[in-house]
Write an enzyme that holds these catalytic residues in place. Structure first.
Site, PDB file in Angstrom:
ATOM      1  N   GLY A  14      26.032   0.378 -48.707  1.00  0.00           N
ATOM      2  CA  GLY A  14      26.637  -0.845 -48.189  1.00  0.00           C
ATOM      3  C   GLY A  14      27.243  -1.188 -47.002  1.00  0.00           C
ATOM      4  O   GLY A  14      28.374  -1.917 -46.728  1.00  0.00           O
ATOM      5  N   THR A  15      27.264  -0.051 -45.987  1.00  0.00           N
ATOM      6  CA  THR A  15      28.169  -0.178 -44.752  1.00  0.00           C
ATOM      7  C   THR A  15      27.899  -1.210 -43.848  1.00  0.00           C
ATOM      8  O   THR A  15      28.656  -1.686 -43.150  1.00  0.00           O
ATOM      9  CB  THR A  15      27.946   1.426 -44.037  1.00  0.00           C
ATOM     10  N   ASN A  16      26.522  -1.633 -43.922  1.00  0.00           N
ATOM     11  CA  ASN A  16      26.187  -3.153 -43.072  1.00  0.00           C
ATOM     12  C   ASN A  16      26.823  -3.894 -43.758  1.00  0.00           C
ATOM     13  O   ASN A  16      27.467  -5.118 -43.019  1.00  0.00           O
ATOM     14  CB  ASN A  16      24.782  -2.945 -42.702  1.00  0.00           C
ATOM     15  N   MET A  93      15.800  -1.865 -49.123  1.00  0.00           N
ATOM     16  CA  MET A  93      14.909  -0.796 -49.211  1.00  0.00           C
ATOM     17  C   MET A  93      13.561  -1.384 -49.677  1.00  0.00           C
ATOM     18  O   MET A  93      12.619  -0.339 -49.964  1.00  0.00           O
ATOM     19  CB  MET A  93      15.309   0.524 -49.671  1.00  0.00           C
ATOM     20  N   ILE A  95      10.048  -3.895 -49.329  1.00  0.00           N
ATOM     21  CA  ILE A  95       9.512  -4.638 -48.545  1.00  0.00           C
ATOM     22  C   ILE A  95       9.152  -6.354 -49.190  1.00  0.00           C
ATOM     23  O   ILE A  95       8.895  -5.986 -50.659  1.00  0.00           O
ATOM     24  CB  ILE A  95       7.861  -4.194 -48.397  1.00  0.00           C
ATOM     25  N   ASN A 110      17.284  -8.803 -40.240  1.00  0.00           N
ATOM     26  CA  ASN A 110      17.246  -7.315 -40.528  1.00  0.00           C
ATOM     27  C   ASN A 110      17.780  -6.509 -39.561  1.00  0.00           C
ATOM     28  O   ASN A 110      17.520  -6.813 -38.377  1.00  0.00           O
ATOM     29  CB  ASN A 110      15.639  -7.019 -41.040  1.00  0.00           C
ATOM     30  N   HIS A 112      17.393  -2.836 -37.844  1.00  0.00           N
ATOM     31  CA  HIS A 112      16.622  -1.643 -37.799  1.00  0.00           C
ATOM     32  C   HIS A 112      17.219  -0.540 -37.009  1.00  0.00           C
ATOM     33  O   HIS A 112      17.448  -0.999 -35.751  1.00  0.00           O
ATOM     34  CB  HIS A 112      15.172  -1.899 -37.546  1.00  0.00           C
ATOM     35  N   ALA A 182      26.137   0.570 -32.789  1.00  0.00           N
ATOM     36  CA  ALA A 182      25.103  -0.541 -32.654  1.00  0.00           C
ATOM     37  C   ALA A 182      25.213  -1.446 -33.846  1.00  0.00           C
ATOM     38  O   ALA A 182      25.295  -2.424 -33.984  1.00  0.00           O
ATOM     39  CB  ALA A 182      23.740   0.139 -32.273  1.00  0.00           C
TER      40      ALA A 182
END
Length: 204
Positions: A14-16, A93, A95, A110, A112, A182
């Site tokens: 959960g860093t993002n 993770m 789809i 999302n 990437h 980033a």
């Protein structure tokens, strides 16, 4: 101001998610509010982050639910229950099917960990992306925030940021630098952009 209601979908640390929560607290994410965290993994540390921030969280496990249809139905129910208008995939993770994504056009984001179209698509996730960049010998990598459609990493690109590869990098050191330089910057920026767009549409 009525803020755009956001759900963040997670699977791991959960860093993002934390970057988004921090952006909300620091006034970077002003037009959106994280109202729900959905995890595909009941032991994800992201659930602890959600609890610490006072954000409701639910677990929707494809394995436990038994099928893709049941998995997506559970997600859809949780989104409906919380009035969610924007989905942000933050290390999610699983789809999502074309049937699901088609119901959320330009409403699923999302991040990437490469400069799409490099090192993306089916099978490129996590450390595999950074290993591929190192194996190929590229000098610059980075991160991309894009809309999600039925093609893995195939939706319209919103933001990109380059990150230089350093001599001696490992997949782990490169992953960390890409996140810090980033991902954690781009994802809140893009979430704010689309939250504002949704809010303006509602105000009209």
């Amino acid at each position: 101001m009525v803020k755009t209601k956001i759900a963040v979908l997670v699977s791991g640390g959960g860093t993002n998610l934390q970057a988004l929560l921090d952006a909300q607290r620091e006034g970077v994410l002003t037009d959106g509010e994280i109202v729900l965290v959905i995890s595909s993994n009941d032991s994800a540390y992201a659930l602890t982050r959600a609890a610490q921030a006072g954000v409701p969280a639910v677990v929707c496990s494809r394995k436990a639910l038994g099928s893709q249809a049941a998995f997506e139905a559970a997600i859809s129910q949780a989104l409906s229950d919380h009035g969610v208008e924007l989905l942000v995939l933050a290390g999610f993770m699983s789809i999502l099917s074309a049937d699901f994504t088609s119901r959320w056009p330009r409403r699923i984001l999302n991040v990437h960990p490469s400069l799409i179209p490099a090192f993306c698509g089916k099978g490129f996730y996590g450390l595999k992306v950074h290993q591929a960049a190192l194996d190929y010998g590229v000098k610059v990598t980075g991160a991309t925030v894009h809309f999600v459609n039925e093609v893995p990493d195939g939706g319209e690109i919103l933001l990109q940021k380059a990150v230089e590869i350093q001599p001696g990098d490992t997949p782990e050191t490169l992953q960390r630098r890409v996140m810090e330089q980033a991902e954690w910057k781009l994802l809140p920026q893009a979430t704010q952009m689309i939250s504002e767009e949704i809010r303006r549409e509602k105000d009209q």
